[in-house]
Design a protein around this motif. Structure first.
Motif, PDB file in Angstrom:
ATOM      1  N   UNK A   1     -28.036 -21.733 -56.378  1.00 34.13           N
ATOM      2  CA  UNK A   1     -27.064 -22.372 -57.265  1.00 34.13           C
ATOM      3  C   UNK A   1     -25.663 -22.283 -56.652  1.00 34.13           C
ATOM      4  N   UNK A   2     -25.501 -22.927 -55.513  1.00 35.86           N
ATOM      5  CA  UNK A   2     -24.235 -22.861 -54.780  1.00 35.86           C
ATOM      6  C   UNK A   2     -23.138 -23.611 -55.530  1.00 35.86           C
ATOM      7  N   UNK A   3     -21.923 -23.099 -55.409  1.00 38.54           N
ATOM      8  CA  UNK A   3     -20.785 -23.740 -56.039  1.00 38.54           C
ATOM      9  C   UNK A   3     -20.759 -23.586 -57.548  1.00 38.54           C
ATOM     10  N   UNK A   4     -21.569 -22.648 -58.077  1.00 36.83           N
ATOM     11  CA  UNK A   4     -21.611 -22.412 -59.505  1.00 36.83           C
ATOM     12  C   UNK A   4     -20.958 -21.069 -59.833  1.00 36.83           C
ATOM     13  N   UNK A   5     -20.386 -20.976 -61.006  1.00 35.01           N
ATOM     14  CA  UNK A   5     -19.796 -19.715 -61.444  1.00 35.01           C
ATOM     15  C   UNK A   5     -20.910 -18.705 -61.722  1.00 35.01           C
ATOM     16  N   UNK A   6     -20.708 -17.490 -61.230  1.00 37.63           N
ATOM     17  CA  UNK A   6     -21.771 -16.488 -61.319  1.00 37.63           C
ATOM     18  C   UNK A   6     -21.898 -15.864 -62.705  1.00 37.63           C
ATOM     19  N   UNK A   7     -21.022 -16.243 -63.636  1.00 33.41           N
ATOM     20  CA  UNK A   7     -21.086 -15.663 -64.986  1.00 33.41           C
ATOM     21  C   UNK A   7     -21.659 -16.645 -66.014  1.00 33.41           C
TER      22      UNK A   7
END
Length: 398
Positions: free
Chosen positions: A43-49
């Motif tokens: 899930x690249x470019x996604x916020x990790x929260x």
């Protein structure tokens, strides 16, 4: 056919080469069949929260729990800075309430002595040390105190044989640096209160991510004890006397690499495909067994670990015992083994197998579950070849 019959006693090169020459003790090789295609779902470019990214991390934690067969009441978290960061987090959060026994028999366990004595400056510390190749006297450990140790000495090739020396009725906590052991050795979790490891060892994952596994006793310490020193945000596991539960449920203290998490999930799939934890242990045992058989038939080499029950099945450390080499000054002895390693690297048959820089001269061969037994078998004659070539050069007959 015996390994001895496959070896060489002259400078003739072997004809068979390892398919994968990556025997580094960290970062360790990817499993056979790994390709960048396994990262396509990251899930690249996604916020990790966000829910889906946190869900990916939570999946990694859940699958880790299942594969390691952790007790249900143990907690597991993804933390920063590889195994070293996880160990530091445990030391800085948990120590200081009672005296500490710290065991050291390799370079990294010696680092934990430095941190505890020189950085945390704890007054009541007993250091139980042993030279490379040996374990401290485990019978001398006082479990009314907290105990810090490495399960497997990655730079010495020496591991604890089991957890029988740790009592169920201990008063202090056991803090275990488990890197190079988790997923390769049978660990009795009920004897371990805070255990750490990194993805880049037995699983062949990427660096800079650590794992921290806590028992209920360790959680209780976190919730009832506040260390007298400041804790940077990167280390904090509790807040206002309560465990930061979110960190053990898929949240992270700082931003992780979602690419590395995808790679870790692929590594867990590999472990599942080979029979889970038992399969991973069996592969490491088989790989190390190849070297053990070769050592038994080879007069110029021996294990650095002095006892068979304490020999690592992942970070196998070897020493040259040939009298011509052992008679050399220390620097020349070290140079001899380094030249062996460079010669093998130049041939493309073994990368990164020189002994750790702070360890005695020798070779260190990684034999964890991601290594193929056939590659270890193919390497053995090359070790004989490299030794013979260097010995001929030393004698002036090359």
């Amino acid at each position: 056919m015996k390994l001895l019959e496959l070896s060489v006693t002259s400078s003739n090169k072997p004809t068979r080469r390892p398919e994968n020459p990556r025997f580094s003790s960290g970062p360790c090789t990817k499993h056979k069949g790994w390709t960048v295609e396994v990262l396509k779902g990251a899930l690249l470019g996604r916020n990790h929260r966000q829910a889906d990214t946190k869900g990916r991390i939570a999946q990694a934690l859940a699958r880790t729990r299942a594969l390691l067969e952790l007790p249900e009441d143990y907690r597991i978290a993804l933390v920063p800075a590889s195994d070293m960061g996880a160990v530091e987090m445990a030391l800085w959060n948990l120590l200081g309430l009672r005296g500490v026994d710290v065991l050291a028999w390799d370079a990294f366990s010696a680092d934990w002595v430095t941190d505890i004595v020189d950085e945390l400056k704890l007054a009541d510390v007993r250091v139980l040390k042993a030279p490379f190749g040996e374990l401290p006297d485990l019978a001398q450990v006082d479990f009314t105190r907290d105990v810090v140790f490495a399960w497997n000495g990655t730079t010495s090739g020496v591991r604890v044989p089991d957890a029988d020396w740790i009592p169920d009725t201990r008063e202090g906590l056991t803090i275990c640096d488990g890197t190079s052991a988790v997923f390769a050795q049978d660990m009795d979790w009920r004897k371990l209160d805070a255990t750490t490891y990194s993805w880049q060892k037995v699983l062949g994952g990427e660096a800079q991510h650590g794992m921290l596994i806590l028992s209920p006793r360790a959680v209780e310490r976190l919730e009832t004890y506040k260390p007298p020193w400041p804790l940077p945000k990167l280390f904090r596991l509790s807040k206002e006397g309560k465990l930061m539960d979110a960190v053990f449920e898929g949240a992270t203290i700082n931003t992780p690499s979602l690419l590395c998490i995808e790679d870790y999930l692929a590594a867990l799939s590999f472990v599942e495909s080979i029979g889970g934890l038992k399969g991973a242990i069996a592969r490491a045992d088989a790989n190390a067994g190849v070297i053990a058989n070769w050592v038994a038939e080879t007069p110029w080499v021996d294990f650095l670990a002095r006892g068979p029950t304490t020999r690592s099945n992942t970070s196998v450390c070897l020493k040259v015992t040939d009298p011509l080499v052992t008679a050399l000054p220390a620097d020349a002895h070290a140079a001899f083994t380094k030249r062996m390693a460079r010669r093998l690297e130049a041939e493309g048959v073994a990368f990164d197998i020189a002994a750790y820089r702070a360890a005695p001269p020798g070779l260190r061969i990684w034999t964890g579950a991601t290594v193929e037994r056939s590659d270890v078998e193919a390497l053995m004659p090359w070790l004989n070849w490299a030794f013979q070539r260097e010995k001929e050069a030393l004698a002036g007959t090359d």
